[in-house]
Scaffold this motif. Structure first.
Motif: not given
Length: 415
Positions: A163-184
């Motif tokens: 399944q695509i909803n697995q830990p490796l892809n979950q970390v990738i998505k979490s990283g994307l959201l983290y940097f989206k929140k903090e970048s101007n």
């Protein structure tokens, strides 16, 4: 809206801040505690001195930007070589624009490029099944297996599904959201939004260095494509402060001395395999308390050379990395004592230790003679500049023989 003061400086530079309040002073002292800067109070204001840390931090009082003396692109090429990826080209970097966040965004952009390449592979490997869920499948060469007599054409084959909803892809998505929140930077945010489309059905996980390093260590052969993006993400999260408890996303600091040391150590390991290298190995056999004169039961004192170089099982030299301007400045007394001690104790006075420091052009070796009359051999300390621009050019052009010759030149134990 209050406009924050920006303190802009280069590594090792000293600037004076005349206009400040108590909150600014406390923030500067906090940076000093974290060994980012040094501060001193004078009658005319606060003197702020940078060291080998470069990066960016914003707080309630000011923004601090410390730029590397080498170009940002050269620095990224060092980081890329160290982590195993090719940095974004100058055209992509130009889209970041100029501003106090550009250094941080430059580092983030490299990770986004890695995720973009990974996402392209995901789209090729995943196939849609019922309910729009996505699965990854392995490829089986049925004809080849039939030729080998392993199966017949009628043997039922079951594809391995993941399944695509697995830990490796979950970390990738979490990283994307983290940097989206903090970048101007709108270019960074837009790039993240496009990448997030691949991970629509993926959930998120709390970002943790320990968890991230754990899943990287357990990657299988089919998951090899995740290795470089996840390892670089782990490094990015470390320098943005998650591992140190700094303000998440408001701080990013790279220690240039560590980067310089790790970069050259990898160059040596890759291009001069006839040598063996031991990095920062603790030696507790040199300085030991006498058993009958150790009332507080203290452990032996550890010495830890940056890099010991062996050839055929025999110690060839000892290297100390110093990210300092040793063209204009003298080697410090403490550095000389340290390296001479390594040469006398570990090298038994029979080798010439080397100090490697960064330069932007070719410079001749400096040789310091150690005048100790009891030595059988006259020891020397070789102070050698590493032309980072030349090494970068050789790596970029893929000139294998040139890099090998360069590395050998850095390791020679005489002028």
């Amino acid at each position: 809206m209050m406009v924050l003061k920006t303190i802009h400086m280069k590594e090792w530079e000293t600037v004076k801040l005349s206009d400040y309040d108590n909150a600014t002073l406390q923030e500067l002292l906090d940076l000093q505690k974290r060994n980012i800067i040094k501060t001193s109070l004078t009658n005319e204001g606060i003197l702020i001195t940078a060291n080998s840390n470069v990066g960016f931090e914003a707080n309630q009082s000011f923004s601090l930007v410390i730029e590397p003396k080498i170009t940002s692109l050269s620095m990224m090429r060092m980081i890329g070589f160290l982590h195993g990826f090719i940095p974004a080209n100058e055209e992509n970097l130009a889209q970041l624009g100029v501003g106090e966040n550009s250094f941080r965004d430059l580092l983030i952009l490299q990770w986004l490029d890695l995720v973009e390449k990974l996402s392209a592979q995901i789209r090729k490997k995943y196939v849609s099944v019922h309910n729009n869920e996505m699965y990854i499948k392995g490829k089986i060469n049925l004809k080849e297996l039939v030729k080998q007599g392993v199966v017949t054409e009628r043997t039922p084959i079951e594809y391995q599904m993941l399944q695509i909803n697995q830990p490796l892809n979950q970390v990738i998505k979490s990283g994307l959201l983290y940097f989206k929140k903090e970048s101007n930077n709108p270019f960074i945010v837009n790039k993240i939004n496009l990448l997030l489309r691949t991970y629509t059905s993926v959930s998120t996980v709390p970002l943790s260095i320990k968890f991230l390093d754990g899943i990287v260590s357990r990657l299988t052969r089919l998951e090899e494509a995740y290795k470089i993006p996840l390892k670089y993400l782990s490094w990015l999260l470390t320098v943005t402060g998650i591992a140190q408890g700094n303000r998440l996303g408001k701080s990013i600091w790279v220690n240039m001395n560590s980067l310089f040391q790790n970069y050259l150590t990898k160059v040596f390991n890759v291009y001069v395999p006839e040598f063996q290298f031991m990095a920062e190995v603790s030696n507790r056999t040199i300085f030991k308390y006498e058993d009958d004169s150790n009332p507080f039961n203290k452990a032996p004192v550890s010495i830890r050379p940056d890099l010991m170089v062996f050839q055929g099982g025999k110690l060839h030299t000892i290297i100390d990395f110093k990210y300092k301007n040793l063209i204009e400045n003298n080697v410090s007394t403490s550095d000389l004592y340290q390296l001479s001690n390594y040469g006398l104790s570990i090298g038994e006075g029979k080798i010439n230790p080397i100090i490697l420091y960064p330069t932007m052009w070719e410079v001749p070796d400096q040789v310091i003679r150690v005048n100790i009359s009891v030595l059988e051999n006259k020891q020397q300390i070789i102070v050698r500049g590493v032309n980072l621009m030349e090494l970068e050019r050789l790596i970029e052009s893929g000139r294998y023989e040139g890099i090998v010759g360069f590395a050998h030149g850095m390791l020679r134990d005489s002028m």
